[in-house]
Design an enzyme around this catalytic site. Structure first.
Site, PDB file in Angstrom:
ATOM      1  N   ASP A 134       0.844  -1.176   0.022  1.00  0.00           N
ATOM      2  CA  ASP A 134      -0.026   0.163   0.080  1.00  0.00           C
ATOM      3  C   ASP A 134       0.922   1.164   0.051  1.00  0.00           C
ATOM      4  O   ASP A 134       1.753   1.586   1.198  1.00  0.00           O
ATOM      5  CB  ASP A 134      -0.843  -0.077   1.256  1.00  0.00           C
ATOM      6  N   ARG A 136      -0.243   4.348  -0.602  1.00  0.00           N
ATOM      7  CA  ARG A 136      -1.004   5.628  -0.547  1.00  0.00           C
ATOM      8  C   ARG A 136      -0.554   6.653   0.648  1.00  0.00           C
ATOM      9  O   ARG A 136      -0.220   6.251   1.776  1.00  0.00           O
ATOM     10  CB  ARG A 136      -2.553   5.479  -0.462  1.00  0.00           C
TER      11      ARG A 136
END
Length: 212
Positions: A134, A136
């Site tokens: 991930d 983000r």
């Protein structure tokens, strides 16, 4: 006490315009991300200044949001979040561009989906491509909320990382409100990986597993 107004912002507000949707009439506010250069948008419904606005941070997902892919739950969540905000009477959806494939980009996401079809889970697929599970960053979302003079939110999300990120960037989270979608056979393995390996709150999956 920290002065929010003194916080350096990574976004520039560019335009406000009324946007009529099938869910209701929103104020669309366009931002420029001054760090990454991405164009971002918030959909605002009602008076959201102050405390506890119902808020969704929605990561861009072309396959789910635009094409209705059943590989994920993104399109369903986008519609459900907008409906919930209208039903609440006030709230915000921050649509986060640059978050495609949990931040790895569209082409890498499609490559990861191919690896998943060959047997890897969504975390393993990203890692097999040499990419983070991930990638983000939610600072831009926090900057948008600060610009909107939002001090605290009721966060519409199953992902604890979003809550933690907002707290790190000075937005209080008074409540985390689940956004649980009915799974399909195509996305159940993906959702189970999110629950078991990424700590997403998805308690409704147990009943689905017991029926299968």
């Amino acid at each position: 006490m920290f002065d929010v107004d003194a916080r350096p912002s990574g976004v520039e507000r560019v335009v406000n315009v009324r946007l009529s949707t099938k869910h209701g009439d929103f104020l669309a506010i366009g931002y420029r991300d001054l760090v990454r250069g991405d164009e971002q948008m918030a959909l605002v419904y009602g008076d959201v200044t102050g405390e506890e606005a119902l808020t969704r941070l929605h990561s861009e997902c072309l396959t789910g949001d635009a094409f209705g892919s059943r590989h994920c739950e993104c399109g369903d969540q986008l519609s459900a979040a907008l409906k919930a905000i209208v039903a609440e009477g006030r709230g915000i959806l921050v649509y986060l561009r640059g978050h495609e494939g949990r931040g790895i980009g569209l082409l890498a996401k499609l490559q990861a989906m191919k690896l998943q079809a060959e047997g890897l889970d969504t975390v393993e697929a990203n890692l097999a491509l040499g990419l983070p599970a991930d990638a983000r960053d939610y600072k831009v979302a926090a900057d948008v909320l600060h610009d909107l003079e939002v001090r605290s939110v009721r966060l519409l999300s199953n992902n604890p990382q979003k809550r933690d990120a907002l707290l790190r960037h000075g937005v209080r989270v008074s409540e985390q409100v689940p956004l649980l979608m009915t799974p399909h056979k195509e996305n159940l393995p993906y959702l189970l990986t999110k629950r078991d390996r990424m700590d997403h709150y998805l308690p409704h999956l147990e009943a689905v597993i017991q029926r299968t």
